[in-house]
Every structure is written in C-alpha cells, then in structure tokens.
Design an enzyme around this catalytic site. Structure first.
Site, PDB file in Angstrom:
ATOM      1  N   ARG A 118     -13.247  39.620  36.939  1.00  0.00           N
ATOM      2  CA  ARG A 118     -12.555  38.537  37.624  1.00  0.00           C
ATOM      3  C   ARG A 118     -13.457  37.850  38.662  1.00  0.00           C
ATOM      4  O   ARG A 118     -13.417  36.646  38.834  1.00  0.00           O
ATOM      5  CB  ARG A 118     -11.287  39.081  38.280  1.00  0.00           C
ATOM      6  CG  ARG A 118     -10.166  38.065  38.305  1.00  0.00           C
ATOM      7  CD  ARG A 118      -8.864  38.636  38.801  1.00  0.00           C
ATOM      8  NE  ARG A 118      -7.970  38.951  37.714  1.00  0.00           N
ATOM      9  CZ  ARG A 118      -7.331  40.108  37.581  1.00  0.00           C
ATOM     10  NH1 ARG A 118      -7.513  41.052  38.464  1.00  0.00           N
ATOM     11  NH2 ARG A 118      -6.535  40.323  36.567  1.00  0.00           N
ATOM     12  N   GLY A 119     -14.278  38.639  39.345  1.00  0.00           N
ATOM     13  CA  GLY A 119     -15.193  38.081  40.355  1.00  0.00           C
ATOM     14  C   GLY A 119     -16.171  37.096  39.750  1.00  0.00           C
ATOM     15  O   GLY A 119     -16.417  36.013  40.306  1.00  0.00           O
TER      16      GLY A 119
END
Length: 348
Positions: free
Chosen positions: A287-288
C-alpha cells in the site's frame, strides 16, 4: 443580498489559512486524486483541523448529479452510478441532472451502524415486495468528503465499515436476506489528538496519507493567525470577498490538475527507488508503494507538470509512509524523521 451572503453559514476561506502546509497539501492531493485513500490528520487541539477540512470542501467546484437520486449518481461514469440509475439508462429513460456543492458529511462519534450504512424497511419489503431504503451517511457522502473528528475514539467496528467502503467504493446493506448496494466513493478524512489514543496499526495503514500538525510556536505567526480569525469572525463576508481571487485561482488549479492527472508519467527507475525506500523501512504490504506513486503523480499534476521528478517524490513520501512504520518503543527518533533519512540516502 448577494450570492455569498445567502449561504447559511459562511466558511473560512482555505487560502486564508496560515501555516499547516502539510495538512493543506495532503487534502489538496486527495481532492486531485481521491484514489490516494484519504488522510489522517493528527495534532494538538485548536490547530485548525476542522476549519481546514470544511474550507477545502467549500472550495471545490460543484458536481453534476442525477436529479432526485439519493446517492449523488454521476450521469455518465458507471462506477459512480447507483443500480437504479443504471437500470433507467438501460431502459433509455431521459434523466435530468443538477449541479450541487460537493457533499461534506460529518460522522458524529455516537453514530450507529444504521446511521452510517442506512436501513432497509423490512416490513414494507415483506408486505408489499418493495425495497425501501433509508440512506445513511455513506450514501450522502458519495462523491464528496466524509469527515470523522476524533477518529481514534470511534468504535472499531464502524471504522472497519468506513475503511471497507472507502477502499471498495461501495456500501452493501443486508437485512433478513434482502440486500441493497450503492456507490460510496468519498475522500475519507480523519482527525484526532494523539494524547487521546492511537488508531490500531492495521486501520492507520488504510489511510492513504498521515499529516502531523503542531501548535505554532512563533509569536508573530500566532498573532497573525489570531488576527486573521478575528477579522473573519467580525465580518465573514468581507473576508470571503478579500480572498475570492485566490480561492478562484486555487479552484481552477485543482480542476486543471484533475484533468492533467491521467497524462502524468513516472520513470521506471523512480518507481524502483520508491519501492526500495519502502523495503528498507520494512513497510508491510504494497500500500505504501502504491499511495506514494499516486501522490507523486497528483502533486506533479497540481504543479501543472507532466513528469515526476525526484523532488516531487521527496515532497509527498513522508506523508505517505510515516504511519506505516512499525512502532519501536525504544526508538528515539520520530517516524517522519526516519523516513526523511532513508529518502535522502536513496534519492540523493
């Protein structure tokens, strides 16, 4: 009485807000690309969190919705239409539209699941065979901003529902075997005071960005902020008038950025560097990486450029990663500082 003075409650102009650049940038980028996934704003009490969030909603250009539709359905974007509107289009019905202000929905702390998701009238469904749906806040927030103040005090179950809707763009309500679903795409904005407790790491990770704001220490800047606020409270309409030009310019910049966003390019090497930083920082999942890529492109579009450069990534990466780092109680340095250190090594 002019148009401005007809508004029920004047809103403090976004461009009149002094300082808190990190929070303002995070909100603007989420408006340019709502797929960034919202923003969590953590900071001291009385630092203008709510004022800034209401100001960004008031700044946004009006949106076109299908008239008399309870979900603010888009007339042509399939992902932003309710099933009812899709059915009408399929049948060749002629739909009328209207322009409305971008919805800004507040989720109160004491809200129930029914208030959030909406309810189905079971009695009517069973006796008359009609699906009657009473929309909740998720329906009203479609294509707008959903604001949760003190999100760290909100019931975990409601936070789960919120985050699921924000991620999928849909809300499904099921009662006694009857199911209704509707589009629910919104920019999720949470705010809180770290002294009142942290969010669970797995929930924090679902917010696209994390802005930290501190009380301004500089005395002259504090005086400037107090004077600006006092001026607005004494005569809001002349303050709104004073900043109208700046507001219009920012509104125009945001609309242009939204149009430009699909054309923004990012070099493969830069994507590798972003993933390298996430790897060194032990960021769980991808997600980062995804959010940093999106945010960098949104920032470039907002700057009216067409290609991502190193300084663009540096501008947004701390906002995207600081809340995804594993907390070590023995750590003496702040998560944001840790991200900056690695970023400066890799993106030198």
């Amino acid at each position: 009485m002019n148009k401005i003075e007809n508004q029920a409650r004047p809103v403090f102009p976004f461009t009149a807000i002094i300082g808190q650049e990190e929070m303002k940038l995070a909100l603007i980028l989420n408006v340019v690309d709502p797929k960034i996934g919202g923003v969590m704003i953590m900071g001291d009490r009385g630092t203008g969190k709510s004022t800034t969030i209401r100001a960004i909603a008031d700044l946004l250009p009006e949106i076109e919705v299908v008239s008399d539709d309870m979900f603010n359905s888009h007339i042509s974007d399939y992902d932003l239409m309710s099933d009812f509107v899709k059915q009408q289009i399929k049948e060749g019905s002629d739909l009328s539209t209207q322009f409305i202000k971008v919805p800004m929905i507040d989720l109160p702390l004491g809200a129930t699941e029914d208030r959030l998701c909406g309810t189905i009238d079971i009695e009517k469904a069973l006796s008359e065979g009609i699906k009657t749906f009473e929309p909740g806040l998720l329906a009203k927030a479609n294509r707008g901003i959903l604001y949760v103040d003190e999100v760290n005090l909100l019931d975990d179950h409601l936070v789960d529902i919120l985050l699921d809707s924000a991620a999928s763009g849909w809300n499904t309500v099921e009662r006694e075997g009857i199911s209704i679903r509707h589009p629910s795409r919104f920019v999720l904005v949470g705010s809180g005071n770290p002294e009142e407790g942290e969010l669970r790491p797995q929930l924090l990770d679902r917010f696209g960005m994390h802005a930290e704001i501190r009380t301004v220490k500089d005395p002259s800047l504090r005086v400037q902020i107090v004077e600006q606020r006092t001026k607005f409270d004494q005569d809001p309409y002349s303050c709104i008038k004073e900043f109208k030009e700046k507001q219009d310019l920012l509104k125009e910049t945001i609309v242009l950025a939204q149009r430009k966003l699909p054309m923004v390019k990012m070099d493969y090497d830069l994507k590798v560097k972003i993933s390298q930083i996430c790897g060194i920082l032990n960021v769980d999942g991808l997600r980062g990486d995804i959010v940093t890529n999106r945010a960098a492109k949104a920032y470039v579009a907002y700057q009216n450029k067409s290609e991502v450069e190193i300084q663009d990534i540096k501008k947004v990466i701390t906002l995207c990663l600081r809340h995804r780092l594993r907390k070590d109680p023995l750590d003496t340095i702040d998560c944001g500082t840790k991200v900056n250190q690695i970023v400066n090594e890799i993106l030198s």
